[in-house]
Design an enzyme around this catalytic site. Structure first.
Site, mmCIF file in Angstrom:
data_model
loop_
_atom_site.group_PDB
_atom_site.id
_atom_site.type_symbol
_atom_site.label_atom_id
_atom_site.label_comp_id
_atom_site.label_asym_id
_atom_site.label_seq_id
_atom_site.Cartn_x
_atom_site.Cartn_y
_atom_site.Cartn_z
ATOM 1 N N GLU A 152 11.339 5.799 1.524
ATOM 2 C CA GLU A 152 11.652 5.698 0.089
ATOM 3 C C GLU A 152 12.268 7.014 -0.387
ATOM 4 O O GLU A 152 11.845 8.073 0.062
ATOM 5 C CB GLU A 152 10.372 5.431 -0.715
ATOM 6 C CG GLU A 152 9.876 4.024 -0.555
ATOM 7 C CD GLU A 152 8.634 3.735 -1.407
ATOM 8 O OE1 GLU A 152 8.522 4.280 -2.513
ATOM 9 O OE2 GLU A 152 7.797 2.947 -0.938
ATOM 10 N N HIS A 193 8.738 -0.799 -4.967
ATOM 11 C CA HIS A 193 7.511 -0.040 -5.293
ATOM 12 C C HIS A 193 7.096 -0.236 -6.765
ATOM 13 O O HIS A 193 6.987 0.733 -7.527
ATOM 14 C CB HIS A 193 7.693 1.450 -4.982
ATOM 15 C CG HIS A 193 6.388 2.141 -4.697
ATOM 16 N ND1 HIS A 193 6.267 3.185 -3.835
ATOM 17 C CD2 HIS A 193 5.127 1.923 -5.183
ATOM 18 C CE1 HIS A 193 5.009 3.599 -3.792
ATOM 19 N NE2 HIS A 193 4.289 2.829 -4.607
ATOM 20 N N ALA A 200 0.842 -1.211 0.000
ATOM 21 C CA ALA A 200 0.000 0.000 0.000
ATOM 22 C C ALA A 200 0.872 1.254 0.000
ATOM 23 O O ALA A 200 1.180 1.809 -1.057
ATOM 24 C CB ALA A 200 -0.961 -0.018 1.172
ATOM 25 N N ARG A 201 1.266 1.687 1.176
ATOM 26 C CA ARG A 201 2.073 2.904 1.316
ATOM 27 C C ARG A 201 3.074 2.669 2.429
ATOM 28 O O ARG A 201 2.720 2.067 3.453
ATOM 29 C CB ARG A 201 1.181 4.086 1.724
ATOM 30 C CG ARG A 201 0.533 4.801 0.558
ATOM 31 C CD ARG A 201 1.499 5.786 -0.116
ATOM 32 N NE ARG A 201 0.920 6.415 -1.286
ATOM 33 C CZ ARG A 201 1.020 5.982 -2.538
ATOM 34 N NH1 ARG A 201 1.689 4.874 -2.805
ATOM 35 N NH2 ARG A 201 0.478 6.635 -3.540
#
Ligand code: NAD
Length: 315
Positions: free
Chosen positions: A271, A289, A241-242
């Protein structure tokens, strides 16, 4: 003529569709520093995640009528400000759900048979320690029959549920805004509707053999120590997701304590420089990602953008 700057690139299909509809499309990648100046000549700006569209850019370009984001997250765009200025802001939220769902399963299948660690060790010791490695990675498990807990049963949660049902997993889900969903599982052209009623978050944590999280990014983690403590021993956890929806320090501790047997991460708190203790952990399956990054998703993103632009300008 309406001029479009696709600053982070678009697919050939999208460019063709727009040009056939009479738009002029530039694929020049204008550096961020020169964007405010260059963008004055365009009506539409298309971006992925690289180009930032902040207030200064919006103020500097009064001709701008539309900002399009190929993909979902709009963290790189000052959306509200743009809308206040009368600029249409669009994205392509549905185009990549199936791709992210498949990446979840790449991590799940991989972790169930120790592929991340096996892939790290085979090139180094596969020719000298074959029997030892065979023993080390022999106690894998099947996913069929196991319970997958899905936190957030929106677009990607549902796409993931679809695959899980096809694989023969039991699917449970939690979502504060959704009571029940029907997943249309397409098997060999036959549509099999499967109803899933959501359950309470804590119940899901306790019942799941594997947990995958598909919530929007927020200020604080959805899963930290307290939540790990509630999970089954030996659980597998996936975050596509995040970064930040799972507390990474607590994740490493839960792995070290044997609570979490393995994890799969596509997104990271820090990130593009994920923490070394995450990168070096042999119980974690890692991808940089790439959840939405399939050729099919790119095509769908391109076509969805083109359709929305053409509809907006009425070409
Ligand atoms: P969505 O809006 O369709 O679904 C999110 C769901 O989460 C909603 O149903 C919402 O009600 C639910 N939710 C919100 N807070 C919750 C909570 N605390 N607990 C449980 N459920 C909660 O979004 P989506 O398109 O499915 O995207 C999900 C996530 O995937 C987003 O964070 C998105 O940024 C991310 N994403 C990642 C990639 C990647 O490359 N890895 C690609 C696309 C999207």
């Amino acid at each position: 003529m309406t001029r479009i700057l696709a600053n982070d690139g678009i697919t050939v299909g999208c460019k063709e569709a727009l040009e056939n509809a009479g738009f002029e499309v530039s694929l020049d990648n204008v550096p961020q520093k020169k964007l405010n100046e260059e963008l004055k000549n365009f009506d539409v700006l298309l971006v992925r995640s690289a180009t930032k569209v902040r207030k200064e850019t919006i103020d500097a370009c009064p001709n701008l009528k539309m900002i399009g984001r190929g993909g979902v997250g709009m963290d790189n765009i000052d959306v509200e400000y743009a809308q206040e200025k009368g600029i249409e802001v669009i994205n392509t939220p549905a185009a990549s759900s199936a791709s992210v769902g498949e990446l979840v399963f790449a991590h799940l299948f991989g972790m169930a048979r120790f592929l991340p660690d096996s892939n790290r060790n085979m090139p180094l010791e596969g020719d000298t320690q074959f029997k030892e490695l065979k023993k080390k990675f022999a106690k894998g498990v099947e996913l069929r029959g196991k319970t997958l807990g899905i936190i957030g049963i929106g677009r990607i949660g549902q796409a993931t549920a679809n695959i899980a049902l096809g694989v023969g997993m039991k699917v449970i889900a939690t979502d504060p805004y959704i009571d029940d969903v029907t997943i249309d599982v397409d098997i060999n052209g036959q549509n099999i509707p499967v109803d899933i009623k959501t359950i309470k978050f804590n119940k899901l944590l306790k019942q799941s053999d594997y947990i995958t999280i598909h919530v929007p990014g927020g200020d604080k983690p959805v899963i930290g120590k307290k939540q790990f403590d509630m999970m089954k021993d030996g659980v597998g956890v996936v975050n596509c997701a995040r970064g930040g929806v799972i507390n990474e320090v607590d994740l490493v501790k839960a792995i070290e304590a044997g609570k979490v047997a393995y994890a799969g991460l596509d997104v990271f708190e820090n990130e593009p420089k994920p923490a070394m203790q995450i990168l070096m952990n042999d119980k974690i399956s890692l991808t940089p990602h790439i959840g939405a990054a399939t050729l099919e998703a790119q095509d769908r993103i391109g076509m969805e953008l083109a359709d929305k632009i053409i509809a907006f300008f009425g070409n």
